[in-house]
Design an enzyme around this catalytic site. Structure first.
Site, PDB file in Angstrom:
ATOM      1  N   CYS A   2     -94.816 -67.577 -42.715  1.00 11.85           N
ATOM      2  CA  CYS A   2     -94.686 -66.149 -42.429  1.00 11.85           C
ATOM      3  C   CYS A   2     -93.308 -65.898 -41.826  1.00 11.85           C
ATOM      4  O   CYS A   2     -92.651 -66.807 -41.335  1.00 11.85           O
ATOM      5  CB  CYS A   2     -95.746 -65.722 -41.429  1.00 11.85           C
ATOM      6  SG  CYS A   2     -97.402 -66.153 -41.933  1.00 11.85           S
ATOM      7  N   ARG A  27     -90.205 -65.859 -47.061  1.00  8.19           N
ATOM      8  CA  ARG A  27     -91.066 -66.758 -46.295  1.00  8.19           C
ATOM      9  C   ARG A  27     -92.544 -66.514 -46.565  1.00  8.19           C
ATOM     10  O   ARG A  27     -93.399 -67.323 -46.192  1.00  8.19           O
ATOM     11  CB  ARG A  27     -90.812 -66.592 -44.795  1.00  8.19           C
ATOM     12  CG  ARG A  27     -89.422 -66.921 -44.380  1.00  8.19           C
ATOM     13  CD  ARG A  27     -89.227 -66.640 -42.923  1.00  8.19           C
ATOM     14  NE  ARG A  27     -89.856 -67.666 -42.107  1.00  8.19           N
ATOM     15  CZ  ARG A  27     -89.242 -68.760 -41.672  1.00  8.19           C
ATOM     16  NH1 ARG A  27     -87.984 -68.961 -41.972  1.00  8.19           N
ATOM     17  NH2 ARG A  27     -89.873 -69.640 -40.942  1.00  8.19           N
ATOM     18  N   TRP A  74     -97.798 -65.162 -45.208  1.00 15.95           N
ATOM     19  CA  TRP A  74     -98.223 -66.156 -46.199  1.00 15.95           C
ATOM     20  C   TRP A  74     -99.538 -66.692 -45.656  1.00 15.95           C
ATOM     21  O   TRP A  74     -99.578 -67.380 -44.651  1.00 15.95           O
ATOM     22  CB  TRP A  74     -97.173 -67.264 -46.320  1.00 15.95           C
ATOM     23  CG  TRP A  74     -97.468 -68.249 -47.397  1.00 15.95           C
ATOM     24  CD1 TRP A  74     -97.090 -68.173 -48.707  1.00 15.95           C
ATOM     25  CD2 TRP A  74     -98.199 -69.476 -47.255  1.00 15.95           C
ATOM     26  NE1 TRP A  74     -97.550 -69.285 -49.388  1.00 15.95           N
ATOM     27  CE2 TRP A  74     -98.229 -70.094 -48.524  1.00 15.95           C
ATOM     28  CE3 TRP A  74     -98.823 -70.122 -46.185  1.00 15.95           C
ATOM     29  CZ2 TRP A  74     -98.860 -71.314 -48.753  1.00 15.95           C
ATOM     30  CZ3 TRP A  74     -99.459 -71.334 -46.415  1.00 15.95           C
ATOM     31  CH2 TRP A  74     -99.472 -71.915 -47.693  1.00 15.95           C
ATOM     32  N   ASN A 100     -96.224 -66.742 -36.600  1.00 14.26           N
ATOM     33  CA  ASN A 100     -95.967 -67.677 -37.696  1.00 14.26           C
ATOM     34  C   ASN A 100     -96.378 -69.051 -37.196  1.00 14.26           C
ATOM     35  O   ASN A 100     -95.849 -69.521 -36.188  1.00 14.26           O
ATOM     36  CB  ASN A 100     -94.474 -67.663 -38.057  1.00 14.26           C
ATOM     37  CG  ASN A 100     -94.108 -68.781 -39.010  1.00 14.26           C
ATOM     38  OD1 ASN A 100     -94.932 -69.211 -39.816  1.00 14.26           O
ATOM     39  ND2 ASN A 100     -92.874 -69.260 -38.928  1.00 14.26           N
ATOM     40  N   GLY A 101     -97.313 -69.690 -37.898  1.00 13.57           N
ATOM     41  CA  GLY A 101     -97.782 -71.012 -37.471  1.00 13.57           C
ATOM     42  C   GLY A 101     -99.279 -71.087 -37.602  1.00 13.57           C
ATOM     43  O   GLY A 101     -99.900 -70.255 -38.281  1.00 13.57           O
ATOM     44  N   GLU A 482     -88.325 -83.470 -60.664  1.00 11.38           N
ATOM     45  CA  GLU A 482     -87.812 -82.186 -60.187  1.00 11.38           C
ATOM     46  C   GLU A 482     -87.839 -81.138 -61.315  1.00 11.38           C
ATOM     47  O   GLU A 482     -88.175 -79.975 -61.084  1.00 11.38           O
ATOM     48  CB  GLU A 482     -86.382 -82.376 -59.642  1.00 11.38           C
ATOM     49  CG  GLU A 482     -85.614 -81.108 -59.307  1.00 11.38           C
ATOM     50  CD  GLU A 482     -86.246 -80.230 -58.225  1.00 11.38           C
ATOM     51  OE1 GLU A 482     -87.247 -80.623 -57.616  1.00 11.38           O
ATOM     52  OE2 GLU A 482     -85.736 -79.114 -58.035  1.00 11.38           O
ATOM     53  N   LYS A 486     -89.800 -77.658 -60.990  1.00 14.39           N
ATOM     54  CA  LYS A 486     -89.162 -76.344 -61.176  1.00 14.39           C
ATOM     55  C   LYS A 486     -89.951 -75.526 -62.180  1.00 14.39           C
ATOM     56  O   LYS A 486     -90.218 -74.351 -61.987  1.00 14.39           O
ATOM     57  CB  LYS A 486     -87.742 -76.499 -61.704  1.00 14.39           C
ATOM     58  CG  LYS A 486     -86.541 -76.560 -60.872  1.00 14.39           C
ATOM     59  CD  LYS A 486     -86.344 -75.851 -59.613  1.00 14.39           C
ATOM     60  CE  LYS A 486     -87.326 -76.096 -58.522  1.00 14.39           C
ATOM     61  NZ  LYS A 486     -86.906 -76.726 -57.331  1.00 14.39           N
ATOM     62  N   GLU A 489     -93.336 -74.385 -60.757  1.00 18.30           N
ATOM     63  CA  GLU A 489     -93.184 -73.411 -59.661  1.00 18.30           C
ATOM     64  C   GLU A 489     -92.906 -72.009 -60.176  1.00 18.30           C
ATOM     65  O   GLU A 489     -93.461 -71.045 -59.665  1.00 18.30           O
ATOM     66  CB  GLU A 489     -91.982 -73.798 -58.769  1.00 18.30           C
ATOM     67  CG  GLU A 489     -92.271 -74.815 -57.716  1.00 18.30           C
ATOM     68  CD  GLU A 489     -91.079 -75.002 -56.791  1.00 18.30           C
ATOM     69  OE1 GLU A 489     -89.980 -75.319 -57.276  1.00 18.30           O
ATOM     70  OE2 GLU A 489     -91.258 -74.839 -55.577  1.00 18.30           O
ATOM     71  N   HIS A 505     -98.854 -95.922 -70.103  1.00 13.94           N
ATOM     72  CA  HIS A 505     -99.960 -96.266 -69.205  1.00 13.94           C
ATOM     73  C   HIS A 505    -100.874 -95.076 -68.945  1.00 13.94           C
ATOM     74  O   HIS A 505    -101.648 -95.093 -67.993  1.00 13.94           O
ATOM     75  CB  HIS A 505     -99.401 -96.831 -67.894  1.00 13.94           C
ATOM     76  CG  HIS A 505     -98.608 -98.085 -68.104  1.00 13.94           C
ATOM     77  ND1 HIS A 505     -99.186 -99.317 -68.296  1.00 13.94           N
ATOM     78  CD2 HIS A 505     -97.275 -98.282 -68.220  1.00 13.94           C
ATOM     79  CE1 HIS A 505     -98.243-100.228 -68.498  1.00 13.94           C
ATOM     80  NE2 HIS A 505     -97.067 -99.618 -68.457  1.00 13.94           N
ATOM     81  N   LYS A 606     -90.869 -69.981 -48.977  1.00  8.66           N
ATOM     82  CA  LYS A 606     -89.626 -70.748 -48.977  1.00  8.66           C
ATOM     83  C   LYS A 606     -89.639 -71.855 -47.948  1.00  8.66           C
ATOM     84  O   LYS A 606     -89.141 -72.940 -48.178  1.00  8.66           O
ATOM     85  CB  LYS A 606     -88.455 -69.791 -48.704  1.00  8.66           C
ATOM     86  CG  LYS A 606     -87.091 -70.447 -48.730  1.00  8.66           C
ATOM     87  CD  LYS A 606     -86.685 -70.788 -50.135  1.00  8.66           C
ATOM     88  CE  LYS A 606     -85.381 -71.537 -50.202  1.00  8.66           C
ATOM     89  NZ  LYS A 606     -85.221 -72.191 -51.502  1.00  8.66           N
TER      90      LYS A 606
END
Ligand code: M6R
Length: 611
Positions: A2, A27, A74, A100-101, A482, A486, A489, A505, A606
């Protein structure tokens, strides 16, 4: 996660709060709200969804006043909804809190509040803390009650609080989640980060864990949880605000992808100032410091973890130091054997990732030195570290990391070459040749960016399927991971990254004539290139749709790959910094074709300041 903002202004605060929330929206963006003291009590305004919805409500029924707090959420406890959005109020509606937390013992506190007859209106841990603050402050100075309530709370918080009895005052506190107090001509602010209030402030205090602040007009007091007063350490803010707009690009992410040449050039000019023949400036780790490193442990999360995997490969190739990597969320809950002489490297764009921070605290407690590779000066990680490679990528607004990642890879290259030289493990001639190759990378990236139209049309052919597979080997295995991250996401297309040698495998079972398989086949120094081509042929034999990233002049993929993105020839250990740019663009254009919200993908935030 948040974002919080607050103001004690010399003029109406509400427009500054909304502007700050817009700048913090990266955020969290599932709901937002503000609260101000007003005649007759506190007033709040809340809305679900993006900040534009809150702005619309503010236009219809405006709040005003020189003091206020705001929040962009969030969700952790309770679905995104108006009743769960912040600010939360106590029953008498005299206290409003943004947070926030996570309050870990909220159920325990809630139980005792229920026994006191408190009625809850939301599912959040924050509302529990609000009622608890109210209970502790009953009949005594608010500051004392606030401090006691914080002493009872376990978990992490950055808090902004207003109280109807002191309408000109803003309270704040921090434990484990970032919070600054800042000042400028318009007044005093609190915020989750400096960019939230950057246009209006010149100096900031970075609150430490366990500190709380009382802010009234022109006066800031900081206390410890034990009531002791703390000195005010104002720091001049030295940040450029140009990152706050997309500068003519359609999104921040596209802008940030294009900034990578400049970012890498900046890092090179700082750490390799005299070109390839240079003597590398020290990293505040002298030759003795480097010689004393017996083992390196790298901790990080998400994209930064893939940078760590790359760092391990590079350090082990060019030095004799054994390296281990771990995810912050795993490292902190296993029993790592942290031997004497271990240097812990923490990698983080934000410097606020809860699991990474907790990991380095553990490492420090075990007596290790910590070097951070971080993009945010003044962040919690930087303040906890003994050494820093500041990646200087500038604020990264797009939620999916791009330029911060390539800067992390470059930071590992710089660290490795420093370590190898300082430990006498690399001849001067080899260093010179490697530095020259590093210096060539920005041009190679520029070349890849120039192919964005071709990459867009390739993405246009493959974005519709439900899934994609990414394959790479050795230095490009983390890049396959990565690239897949990307893609998932921002385009929401399921994607798997795999070490190409592992394909048989298991994931080979996925391959059919519909599956796009993105194969990183750029040149290597030895037989690994041949092995990669063999893996590509195995995909071809099962009719997979091959998209290859290959070195210019490569002909072995003719008639094998459906599409090839050519990149300039690079030394293999440095090729990830170029290859990843092609994968970022591929993911970007897949997302664009799928019509997603590229800068603010669903469910993501973020900076992940809760574990
Ligand atoms: O700020 P950090 O680098 O510590 O963040 C770590 C991850 O949360 C972050 O890399 C995340 O995976 C991004 N969404 C990647 O694009």
């Amino acid at each position: 996660m948040c974002g919080i903002v607050g103001m004690v202004g010399r003029e109406d605060a509400v427009s500054y709060l909304i502007e700050g929330l817009k700048r913090l929206e990266y955020r969290g963006y599932d709901s937002a709200g503000i609260a101000v003291p007003a005649p007759g009590g506190l007033k709040t305004l809340k809305s679900v969804g993006r900040l534009s919805a809150l702005e619309a409500r503010q236009t219809l029924s405006p709040l005003s006043g020189p003091v206020g707090i705001g929040h962009t959420r969030w969700a952790t406890h309770g679905e995104p909804s108006e009743r769960n959005s912040h600010p939360h109020l106590n029953q008498k509606q005299t206290i409003a809190v943004v947070h926030n937390g996570i309050i870990e013992n909220y159920l325990e506190l809630k139980q005792s509040l229920l026994e006191d007859g408190v009625e809850f209106l939301s599912d959040t841990d924050t509302e529990v803390l609000t009622h608890h603050i109210s209970r502790c402050a009953e009949g005594r100075p608010f500051l004392d009650g606030f401090r006691q309530a914080l002493g009872d709370a376990r978990g992490a918080y950055a808090l902004g609080v207003i109280h109807a009895d002191e309408p000109g005052v803003l309270y704040a506190a921090r434990l484990g989640s970032p919070l600054i107090v800042a000042r400028g001509p318009k007044g005093l602010f609190i915020a989750s980060d400096v960019p939230a209030v950057l246009p209006h402030v010149t100096e900031a205090i970075y609150l430490n864990d366990g500190e709380l602040a009382r802010i009234s007009d022109n006066r800031v007091e900081i206390y410890g949880l034990d009531g002791s007063t703390r000195p005010l350490v104002w720091k001049t803010i030295d940040l450029d605000d140009t990152a706050a707009d997309a500068g003519g690009f359609e999104t921040f992410m596209l802008k940030e992808i294009h900034e990578q040449t400049r970012v890498l050039r900046g890092l090179l000019s700082e750490y390799v100032p005299g070109g390839a023949g240079t003597v590398l400036p020290d990293l505040h780790l002298d030759a003795e410091g480097f010689a004393g490193i017996r083992r390196i442990m790298i901790v990080s999360c998400g994209t930064a973890y893939y940078a760590a995997m790359y760092g391990r490969l590079l350090i082990e190739k060019y030095t004799s130091i054994p390296v281990e990597t771990d995810l912050g969320s795993e490292f902190r809950y296993r029993d790592p054997k942290i031997l004497p002489g271990t240097l812990v490297i923490a990698v983080s764009q934000s410097g606020e990732t809860a699991d990474t921070l907790a990991s380095i605290k553990m490492a420090k407690a075990a007596g290790c030195r910590v070097l951070s590779i971080c993009n945010v000066a003044g962040s919690s990680l930087v303040r906890e570290s003994d050494h820093l490679i500041y990646t200087r990528a500038g604020p990264e607004i797009g939620v999916a990391s791009t330029k911060a990642f390539t800067a992390q890879l470059m930071a590992f290259a710089i660290f490795t070459l420093h370590a190898a030289r300082a430990r006498n493990e690399m001849p001067a001639e080899e260093l010179k040749s490697l530095l020259q190759d590093l210096l060539n990378l920005p041009n190679a990236i520029h070349y890849v960016l120039g192919q964005r139209n071709e990459i867009e049309s390739i993405a246009g052919k493959h974005h519709e399927g439900p899934s994609a597979l990414y394959l790479g080997r050795r230095f490009n295995y983390p890049i396959a991971l990565e690239g897949a991250l990307k893609n998932k996401e921002i385009s929401y297309q399921h994607a798997e990254g795999y070490a190409a040698g592992e394909m048989k495998h298991g994931p080979i079972a996925l391959i059919n004539e519909y599956l796009p398989v993105i194969c990183i086949c750029t040149d290597t120094e030895d037989e690994v290139a041949e092995k990669m081509i063999s893996n590509v042929k195995e995909v071809q034999a099962r009719s997979g749709r091959i998209i290859a990233i290959a070195t210019e002049g490569e002909t072995r993929l003719d008639g094998v790959a459906e599409d090839i993105i050519f990149v300039p020839r690079c030394r293999e250990p440095f090729s990830p910094m170029v290859n990843v740019v092609a994968l970022q663009l591929l993911a970007y254009y897949a997302a664009k074709a799928r019509g997603t919200d590229i800068d603010k993908p669903r469910n993501l935030a973020k900076s992940v300041t809760v574990e």
